[in-house]
Design a protein around this motif. Sequence first.
Motif, PDB file in Angstrom:
ATOM      1  N   SER A 180       0.842  -1.198   0.000  1.00 49.04           N
ATOM      2  CA  SER A 180       0.000   0.000   0.000  1.00 49.04           C
ATOM      3  C   SER A 180       0.875   1.245   0.000  1.00 49.04           C
ATOM      4  O   SER A 180       1.854   1.330   0.751  1.00 49.04           O
ATOM      5  CB  SER A 180      -0.895   0.026   1.243  1.00 49.04           C
ATOM      6  OG  SER A 180      -1.748  -1.087   1.274  1.00 49.04           O
TER       7      SER A 180
ATOM      8  N   ALA B  85      -1.350   5.034  10.040  1.00 49.74           N
ATOM      9  CA  ALA B  85      -2.793   5.099  10.277  1.00 49.74           C
ATOM     10  C   ALA B  85      -3.532   5.675   9.074  1.00 49.74           C
ATOM     11  O   ALA B  85      -4.618   5.209   8.706  1.00 49.74           O
ATOM     12  CB  ALA B  85      -3.074   5.927  11.524  1.00 49.74           C
ATOM     13  N   LEU B  86      -2.950   6.689   8.443  1.00 49.39           N
ATOM     14  CA  LEU B  86      -3.566   7.261   7.248  1.00 49.39           C
ATOM     15  C   LEU B  86      -3.599   6.245   6.110  1.00 49.39           C
ATOM     16  O   LEU B  86      -4.495   6.276   5.264  1.00 49.39           O
ATOM     17  CB  LEU B  86      -2.797   8.509   6.810  1.00 49.39           C
ATOM     18  CG  LEU B  86      -2.996   9.753   7.680  1.00 49.39           C
ATOM     19  CD1 LEU B  86      -1.956  10.810   7.337  1.00 49.39           C
ATOM     20  CD2 LEU B  86      -4.403  10.313   7.488  1.00 49.39           C
ATOM     21  N   THR B  87      -2.640   5.344   6.095  1.00 49.34           N
ATOM     22  CA  THR B  87      -2.570   4.329   5.044  1.00 49.34           C
ATOM     23  C   THR B  87      -3.564   3.206   5.275  1.00 49.34           C
ATOM     24  O   THR B  87      -4.200   2.715   4.332  1.00 49.34           O
ATOM     25  CB  THR B  87      -1.142   3.749   4.971  1.00 49.34           C
ATOM     26  OG1 THR B  87      -0.205   4.812   4.807  1.00 49.34           O
ATOM     27  CG2 THR B  87      -1.006   2.781   3.804  1.00 49.34           C
ATOM     28  N   THR B  88      -3.711   2.786   6.520  1.00 50.88           N
ATOM     29  CA  THR B  88      -4.520   1.598   6.814  1.00 50.88           C
ATOM     30  C   THR B  88      -5.904   1.912   7.362  1.00 50.88           C
ATOM     31  O   THR B  88      -6.747   1.015   7.452  1.00 50.88           O
ATOM     32  CB  THR B  88      -3.796   0.709   7.839  1.00 50.88           C
ATOM     33  OG1 THR B  88      -3.723   1.397   9.107  1.00 50.88           O
ATOM     34  CG2 THR B  88      -2.387   0.364   7.369  1.00 50.88           C
ATOM     35  N   GLY B  89      -6.137   3.167   7.750  1.00 48.87           N
ATOM     36  CA  GLY B  89      -7.417   3.510   8.360  1.00 48.87           C
ATOM     37  C   GLY B  89      -7.489   3.202   9.840  1.00 48.87           C
ATOM     38  O   GLY B  89      -8.570   3.249  10.441  1.00 48.87           O
TER      39      GLY B  89
ATOM     40  N   TYR C 165      -6.063   6.887  15.365  1.00 52.27           N
ATOM     41  CA  TYR C 165      -4.831   7.596  15.716  1.00 52.27           C
ATOM     42  C   TYR C 165      -5.124   8.660  16.755  1.00 52.27           C
ATOM     43  O   TYR C 165      -6.017   9.490  16.571  1.00 52.27           O
ATOM     44  CB  TYR C 165      -4.213   8.261  14.482  1.00 52.27           C
ATOM     45  CG  TYR C 165      -2.900   8.966  14.776  1.00 52.27           C
ATOM     46  CD1 TYR C 165      -1.713   8.254  14.817  1.00 52.27           C
ATOM     47  CD2 TYR C 165      -2.864  10.332  15.037  1.00 52.27           C
ATOM     48  CE1 TYR C 165      -0.510   8.878  15.104  1.00 52.27           C
ATOM     49  CE2 TYR C 165      -1.663  10.968  15.326  1.00 52.27           C
ATOM     50  CZ  TYR C 165      -0.488  10.239  15.357  1.00 52.27           C
ATOM     51  OH  TYR C 165       0.700  10.858  15.648  1.00 52.27           O
TER      52      TYR C 165
END
Length: 256
Positions: free
Chosen positions: A31, A135-139, A142
Motif C-alpha cells: 500500500s 494510520a492514514l494508510t490503513t485507516g 490515531y
Amino acid sequence: MKTLSHDRLAVALLGEADRFGAAIAGAAPDSRVPTCPEWTLRDLTLHVGVAYHKSAAIILSRPAAYVPFEAVTIDEPPAFAGLGDWLRDGAARLVAAVTEVGPETPTSTWTPDRRAGFWTRRLTHETVVHRADAALTTGAPYAVDAELAADGIAEGLGLVSVFSRLQHPALDRTPLRGTGETLLFHATEPDVAWLARRTPSAVEVSDEPAAADVVVEGRAADLLLALSGRLAADDTRIRVSGDAELFRHWLAHTRF
C-alpha cells in the motif's frame, strides 16, 4: 516546557511501537503511504524498525567516534506479517540499551547531542509521526498524548535550530535564516508556546510567548502533525493568523 524524563519517553516509545504494529496488522504491505508517496507501508515500517535496531546496536558498542547507520549490520527483517513484533522487539532493545549504558552516556548520534538518551527521545517522536503515516494508510485509529505531542514539537524545533546553524547535507535548515521574522507556535492542549526567530545566522527558539509575524495554533497533537507536514497549512484543525506565507515557507524547509 520541561523536557519529558527519559523514563517517561521510554514508556512512550514502547507504547508507540506497539500501536504502530497494531496499525499495520493485516494490511497490504505494498500500500502506498499518502503522506510519504515514495514509500510503501513495508518501506515505512522498515524505516522505523531499522532505526530502532541499529541505534540499539550502536549504543551497546559504546563507540568512541561517529558511526553511520550504513556501517551497522543487523539481522534481516522478517516478512511483513512479522514486522509488528519486529518493531516491538526493536523498541524494547533500544530502551534496554539506553538503560544499560545510562541515558547521559556519550554515544554516536547525528546531532551535537551525543547522549544515549537522544535516541530514545528522537525515535519516540519519529514513531509518533510515522504512526500517523501508517494510520492514514490503513485507516487505523490515531491519537497522541498531549504532553508527548508537545515534547515532540519542542524536540523538532530544537533540531531546526541546530541545523539552521550547520550545513548538514541531509538536514540543511539554513534557508530558514532570516532578518528577524518571527513565528509563534501555540499549542492549546496543553497550553504551551514556542517563538521561532529567524536571524541572519540561525533560527532561535524560545518558550517565551511574544508578538509574532505569524501565529499558528492548535492542539499539540494537531500542531505536531502540521509542523511535520502531515496536516495541510489550511487544515481546519490549525489556525493561522498573520503572515501565512511565512508559515508555508517554514513548512517547505522543515519536513524530515
